[in-house]
Design a protein around this motif. Structure first.
Motif, PDB file in Angstrom:
ATOM      1  N   TYR A 141       0.839  -1.197   0.000  1.00 38.75           N
ATOM      2  CA  TYR A 141       0.000   0.000   0.000  1.00 38.75           C
ATOM      3  C   TYR A 141       0.875   1.250   0.000  1.00 38.75           C
ATOM      4  O   TYR A 141       1.893   1.315   0.695  1.00 38.75           O
ATOM      5  CB  TYR A 141      -0.926  -0.002   1.215  1.00 38.75           C
ATOM      6  CG  TYR A 141      -2.142  -0.887   1.021  1.00 38.75           C
ATOM      7  CD1 TYR A 141      -2.167  -2.170   1.528  1.00 38.75           C
ATOM      8  CD2 TYR A 141      -3.239  -0.431   0.297  1.00 38.75           C
ATOM      9  CE1 TYR A 141      -3.265  -2.988   1.339  1.00 38.75           C
ATOM     10  CE2 TYR A 141      -4.347  -1.242   0.106  1.00 38.75           C
ATOM     11  CZ  TYR A 141      -4.352  -2.521   0.618  1.00 38.75           C
ATOM     12  OH  TYR A 141      -5.444  -3.327   0.417  1.00 38.75           O
ATOM     13  N   GLN A 142       0.461   2.226  -0.790  1.00 39.94           N
ATOM     14  CA  GLN A 142       1.151   3.509  -0.793  1.00 39.94           C
ATOM     15  C   GLN A 142       0.120   4.612  -0.690  1.00 39.94           C
ATOM     16  O   GLN A 142      -1.046   4.433  -1.071  1.00 39.94           O
ATOM     17  CB  GLN A 142       2.012   3.684  -2.047  1.00 39.94           C
ATOM     18  CG  GLN A 142       1.263   3.505  -3.346  1.00 39.94           C
ATOM     19  CD  GLN A 142       2.196   3.345  -4.539  1.00 39.94           C
ATOM     20  OE1 GLN A 142       3.348   2.950  -4.398  1.00 39.94           O
ATOM     21  NE2 GLN A 142       1.688   3.651  -5.724  1.00 39.94           N
ATOM     22  N   MET A 143       0.595   5.751  -0.206  1.00 40.74           N
ATOM     23  CA  MET A 143      -0.306   6.852   0.031  1.00 40.74           C
ATOM     24  C   MET A 143      -0.564   7.572  -1.291  1.00 40.74           C
ATOM     25  O   MET A 143       0.368   8.073  -1.911  1.00 40.74           O
ATOM     26  CB  MET A 143       0.329   7.801   1.049  1.00 40.74           C
ATOM     27  CG  MET A 143      -0.646   8.683   1.768  1.00 40.74           C
ATOM     28  SD  MET A 143       0.189   9.821   2.893  1.00 40.74           S
ATOM     29  CE  MET A 143       0.736   8.726   4.171  1.00 40.74           C
ATOM     30  N   ALA A 144      -1.818   7.616  -1.722  1.00 41.00           N
ATOM     31  CA  ALA A 144      -2.161   8.273  -2.989  1.00 41.00           C
ATOM     32  C   ALA A 144      -2.598   9.710  -2.769  1.00 41.00           C
ATOM     33  O   ALA A 144      -2.428  10.570  -3.634  1.00 41.00           O
ATOM     34  CB  ALA A 144      -3.254   7.494  -3.694  1.00 41.00           C
ATOM     35  N   TYR A 145      -3.189   9.967  -1.593  1.00 39.85           N
ATOM     36  CA  TYR A 145      -3.673  11.310  -1.287  1.00 39.85           C
ATOM     37  C   TYR A 145      -3.831  11.413   0.223  1.00 39.85           C
ATOM     38  O   TYR A 145      -4.141  10.426   0.899  1.00 39.85           O
ATOM     39  CB  TYR A 145      -5.017  11.572  -1.981  1.00 39.85           C
ATOM     40  CG  TYR A 145      -5.723  12.832  -1.523  1.00 39.85           C
ATOM     41  CD1 TYR A 145      -6.740  12.770  -0.575  1.00 39.85           C
ATOM     42  CD2 TYR A 145      -5.368  14.078  -2.039  1.00 39.85           C
ATOM     43  CE1 TYR A 145      -7.382  13.918  -0.145  1.00 39.85           C
ATOM     44  CE2 TYR A 145      -6.002  15.227  -1.615  1.00 39.85           C
ATOM     45  CZ  TYR A 145      -7.006  15.142  -0.668  1.00 39.85           C
ATOM     46  OH  TYR A 145      -7.635  16.293  -0.251  1.00 39.85           O
ATOM     47  N   SER A 146      -3.599  12.601   0.742  1.00 38.04           N
ATOM     48  CA  SER A 146      -3.837  12.793   2.165  1.00 38.04           C
ATOM     49  C   SER A 146      -4.287  14.222   2.402  1.00 38.04           C
ATOM     50  O   SER A 146      -3.947  15.132   1.629  1.00 38.04           O
ATOM     51  CB  SER A 146      -2.572  12.499   2.987  1.00 38.04           C
ATOM     52  OG  SER A 146      -1.558  13.442   2.687  1.00 38.04           O
ATOM     53  N   SER A 147      -5.027  14.405   3.469  1.00 33.61           N
ATOM     54  CA  SER A 147      -5.488  15.746   3.808  1.00 33.61           C
ATOM     55  C   SER A 147      -5.803  15.797   5.291  1.00 33.61           C
ATOM     56  O   SER A 147      -6.334  14.829   5.856  1.00 33.61           O
ATOM     57  CB  SER A 147      -6.744  16.109   2.998  1.00 33.61           C
ATOM     58  OG  SER A 147      -7.142  17.432   3.284  1.00 33.61           O
ATOM     59  N   MET A 148      -5.460  16.916   5.927  1.00 28.44           N
ATOM     60  CA  MET A 148      -5.740  17.050   7.332  1.00 28.44           C
ATOM     61  C   MET A 148      -7.022  17.833   7.558  1.00 28.44           C
ATOM     62  O   MET A 148      -7.268  18.832   6.885  1.00 28.44           O
ATOM     63  CB  MET A 148      -4.584  17.741   8.062  1.00 28.44           C
ATOM     64  CG  MET A 148      -4.713  17.604   9.575  1.00 28.44           C
ATOM     65  SD  MET A 148      -3.323  18.225  10.494  1.00 28.44           S
ATOM     66  CE  MET A 148      -3.623  19.954  10.405  1.00 28.44           C
ATOM     67  N   PHE A 149      -7.782  17.377   8.506  1.00 26.21           N
ATOM     68  CA  PHE A 149      -9.033  18.030   8.863  1.00 26.21           C
ATOM     69  C   PHE A 149      -8.873  18.564  10.278  1.00 26.21           C
ATOM     70  O   PHE A 149      -8.825  17.792  11.244  1.00 26.21           O
ATOM     71  CB  PHE A 149     -10.193  17.027   8.795  1.00 26.21           C
ATOM     72  CG  PHE A 149     -10.470  16.508   7.415  1.00 26.21           C
ATOM     73  CD1 PHE A 149      -9.660  15.536   6.849  1.00 26.21           C
ATOM     74  CD2 PHE A 149     -11.534  16.996   6.660  1.00 26.21           C
ATOM     75  CE1 PHE A 149      -9.901  15.054   5.561  1.00 26.21           C
ATOM     76  CE2 PHE A 149     -11.788  16.514   5.384  1.00 26.21           C
ATOM     77  CZ  PHE A 149     -10.974  15.543   4.835  1.00 26.21           C
ATOM     78  N   GLU A 150      -8.782  19.878  10.369  1.00 30.42           N
ATOM     79  CA  GLU A 150      -8.488  20.488  11.663  1.00 30.42           C
ATOM     80  C   GLU A 150      -9.660  20.413  12.624  1.00 30.42           C
ATOM     81  O   GLU A 150     -10.818  20.571  12.224  1.00 30.42           O
ATOM     82  CB  GLU A 150      -8.160  21.980  11.464  1.00 30.42           C
ATOM     83  CG  GLU A 150      -6.738  22.247  11.023  1.00 30.42           C
ATOM     84  CD  GLU A 150      -6.443  23.734  11.039  1.00 30.42           C
ATOM     85  OE1 GLU A 150      -5.346  24.105  10.605  1.00 30.42           O
ATOM     86  OE2 GLU A 150      -7.314  24.527  11.459  1.00 30.42           O
ATOM     87  N   ASN A 151      -9.316  20.247  13.894  1.00 30.30           N
ATOM     88  CA  ASN A 151     -10.316  20.307  14.959  1.00 30.30           C
ATOM     89  C   ASN A 151     -11.569  19.503  14.641  1.00 30.30           C
ATOM     90  O   ASN A 151     -12.694  19.972  14.800  1.00 30.30           O
ATOM     91  CB  ASN A 151     -10.705  21.770  15.236  1.00 30.30           C
ATOM     92  CG  ASN A 151      -9.525  22.573  15.712  1.00 30.30           C
ATOM     93  OD1 ASN A 151      -8.728  22.115  16.525  1.00 30.30           O
ATOM     94  ND2 ASN A 151      -9.370  23.770  15.195  1.00 30.30           N
ATOM     95  N   SER A 152     -11.333  18.326  14.150  1.00 29.16           N
ATOM     96  CA  SER A 152     -12.460  17.451  13.814  1.00 29.16           C
ATOM     97  C   SER A 152     -12.343  16.164  14.571  1.00 29.16           C
ATOM     98  O   SER A 152     -11.254  15.623  14.714  1.00 29.16           O
ATOM     99  CB  SER A 152     -12.461  17.138  12.313  1.00 29.16           C
ATOM    100  OG  SER A 152     -13.131  18.144  11.612  1.00 29.16           O
ATOM    101  N   SER A 153     -13.461  15.694  15.033  1.00 27.37           N
ATOM    102  CA  SER A 153     -13.412  14.479  15.836  1.00 27.37           C
ATOM    103  C   SER A 153     -14.100  13.297  15.173  1.00 27.37           C
ATOM    104  O   SER A 153     -13.848  12.155  15.527  1.00 27.37           O
ATOM    105  CB  SER A 153     -14.068  14.747  17.188  1.00 27.37           C
ATOM    106  OG  SER A 153     -15.406  15.181  17.006  1.00 27.37           O
ATOM    107  N   LYS A 154     -14.964  13.592  14.196  1.00 28.73           N
ATOM    108  CA  LYS A 154     -15.799  12.501  13.692  1.00 28.73           C
ATOM    109  C   LYS A 154     -15.675  12.374  12.169  1.00 28.73           C
ATOM    110  O   LYS A 154     -16.148  13.239  11.428  1.00 28.73           O
ATOM    111  CB  LYS A 154     -17.257  12.798  14.064  1.00 28.73           C
ATOM    112  CG  LYS A 154     -18.209  11.662  13.777  1.00 28.73           C
ATOM    113  CD  LYS A 154     -19.625  12.068  14.138  1.00 28.73           C
ATOM    114  CE  LYS A 154     -20.606  11.045  13.618  1.00 28.73           C
ATOM    115  NZ  LYS A 154     -21.997  11.471  13.787  1.00 28.73           N
ATOM    116  N   PRO A 155     -15.054  11.326  11.695  1.00 34.48           N
ATOM    117  CA  PRO A 155     -15.022  11.120  10.235  1.00 34.48           C
ATOM    118  C   PRO A 155     -16.379  10.614   9.755  1.00 34.48           C
ATOM    119  O   PRO A 155     -17.036   9.836  10.454  1.00 34.48           O
ATOM    120  CB  PRO A 155     -13.941  10.046  10.062  1.00 34.48           C
ATOM    121  CG  PRO A 155     -13.852   9.349  11.365  1.00 34.48           C
ATOM    122  CD  PRO A 155     -14.332  10.279  12.424  1.00 34.48           C
TER     123      PRO A 155
END
Lengths: 334, 181
Positions: A141-155
């Motif tokens: 597995y390799q990382m294709a995309y990533s993004s940070m979601f600030e101050n978030s607790s619930k995906p």
């Protein structure tokens, strides 16, 4: 040795004489008396022997030893360049994981994993990091995309928007903060061979995301509406329908929406992997709209319209290149 | 609820009976052992009480892996060692160091030991603690080297060495005084 053995009997006799004054019965009664006063079970009053044994001197020594241990550990981390506040259980701890199918030609597995993550500023924020994994050539597995979601607790569960042909799907990755009443979301898809975000929206107040007839329906609260020239402090609900499109290598336009039904006052945005001209056939129903930065969020490949009147309208997405095929979307404004 | 309380009371009385038996059987030995270490009657009585309170608390947990005698003796030795190491014990000394304390203690205890015990017994008690205890256990309590080794948690070889050195020192002490028959 013989001398000692000779006086061994004397030692025994003298010790018996010395210890003969010991009153075992009296001593045993005092022990039982203490037990009956719950001494033995609750140990309310520790005997002097314990006060002697566990004293401040020993506690001080233990404290010094512990302090030295902490200093040593701190030094190890300091010289290795690691931040002390880093906690392994907060870095990379998965919160949720979902397998997705982008209907692309790679036929590799894809997963979305949400991790808890903190920024390196020693402040606990409770951020989430979304990672899109895909299997590479060697199967890892390799990382294709990533993004940070600030101050978030619930995906939130990943929503998938399928296209009615050989085009890969588009996905919506979003998180929610129920206590703070906002959402973050990313519209992610292919641009060429890379997976990119078509759009990123953060801190969408009172935000809700849904997929309606292939379009992304975003609902948010905004203070006042400039369009209506009502400058007040009331929060108004604004609905925006995002119509995603993709341009293939041949320059053909593909969209997930064919027919859309919206209400007067709603907004429409056309969102794609490349910036391409978008026109409307009837100028009096949908009007070009240039929203504020909170809508745009640096999303350049987005064209906004606002609804002016009710009626049937068509949106035409023109191809960039000659020979490419455009696409029409029918919009019913009620 | 009443049945449970009654069972609890019955269990408690069994336990106390058991403890009483152990104190009857080993109480004097515990006191003597504590005295061998501390050379003080009051402290030895404190140790006695604490030993059997611990025995009472842990009686249910005792799995018979050793004899009661060995178990109780080990508790006694541990408590005595803790007591000797404690700072409060050292602070009992009104004059400077533990050596000074031993000196003053020896003078007063020696009198008791001589009067109530005898000269020879007094000289035995004059030995340093690491020789005194094995000597007393071997010659007074008639314990074999193996049991002394187990109780004091030292090797049998070490016990023999201490017994040998203790005997040498005792000889010197005895030769330095007139033994009254």
């Amino acid at each position: 040795m013989n001398e000692i053995n000779d006086i061994k009997e004397k030692i025994k006799k003298e010790s018996e004489r010395f210890f003969s004054g010991f009153n075992n019965e009296k001593m045993s009664k005092s022990v039982l008396s203490k037990i009956n006063s719950n001494y033995g079970e609750k140990r309310k009053n520790k005997p002097s022997i314990y006060k002697i044994t566990f004293n401040s001197s020993i506690a001080a020594r233990i404290s010094v030893i512990l302090a030295c241990f902490v200093i040593i550990i701190t030094s190890v981390f300091f010289f290795k360049g690691k931040a002390l506040y880093e906690k392994n259980d907060m870095m990379g701890k998965p919160v949720s994981q979902q397998k997705i199918d982008l209907n692309d030609t790679s036929y590799n597995d894809k997963w979305i994993t949400f991790f808890k993550i903190n920024k390196p500023n020693k402040v606990l924020q409770g951020n989430l990091l979304a990672v899109l994994w895909e299997t590479g050539i060697n199967g890892d597995y390799q990382m294709a995309y990533s993004s940070m979601f600030e101050n978030s607790s619930k995906p939130e569960p990943v929503r998938i928007i399928a296209f009615n042909n050989e085009q890969p799907s588009i996905i919506i990755i979003s998180t929610k903060s129920p206590d703070k009443q906002y959402i973050h979301y990313r519209v992610v898809g292919y641009s060429g061979s890379r997976i990119v975000a078509f759009m990123e929206q953060n801190y969408v107040t009172g935000g809700e995301i849904a997929v309606i007839d292939g379009a992304i329906k975003e609902t948010r609260l905004v203070p006042g509406i400039i369009y209506d020239k009502k400058q007040n402090n009331d929060m108004h609900e604004v609905v925006t329908y995002y119509i995603p499109y993709q341009i293939n290598e041949s320059g053909d336009i593909y969209t997930s929406v064919e027919n859309l039904k919206i209400s007067k006052g709603d907004y429409i945005a056309v969102l794609g992997n490349e910036n391409t001209p978008v026109e409307t056939l009837t100028p009096n129903l949908l009007v070009d709209w240039n929203p504020g930065s909170e809508f745009l969020n640096d999303n350049k490949n987005t064209k906004f319209f606002r609804t002016e009147n009710t009626g049937q309208e068509e949106i035409y997405i023109k191809p960039l290149y000659e020979g490419g095929q455009g696409r029409k979307i029918s919009v019913l404004i009620q | 609820m009443e049945t449970l309380s009654r069972i609890a009371v019955e269990n408690k009385s069994h336990k106390e009976e058991h403890l009483e038996y152990l104190m009857l059987r080993f109480g004097k030995k515990v006191y003597q052992l504590a005295y061998y270490f501390l050379r003080d009657r009051q402290m030895a009585e404190d140790i006695y009480q604490e030993v059997f309170l611990r025995v009472y608390v842990n009686l249910d947990k005792f799995r018979q892996e050793s004899s009661y005698y060995s178990w109780i003796y080990k508790i006694t030795v541990n408590l005595c060692k803790d007591y000797l190491k404690s700072a409060t014990f050292r602070r009992i000394v009104t004059v400077g160091t533990v050596k000074d304390f031993n000196e003053s203690c020896r003078e007063s205890n020696k009198l008791f030991e001589q009067v109530e015990g005898g000269e020879v017994f007094s000289h035995v008690m004059d030995l340093p603690e690491k020789y005194r205890v094995p000597i007393c256990l071997y010659y007074i309590d008639d314990l074999p080297v193996s049991e002394i080794s187990d109780i004091l948690k030292i090797s049998q070889n070490n016990v023999k060495i201490r017994l040998h050195r203790g005997r040498e020192k005792l000889k010197k002490l005895l030769s330095g005084s007139t033994v009254n028959e």
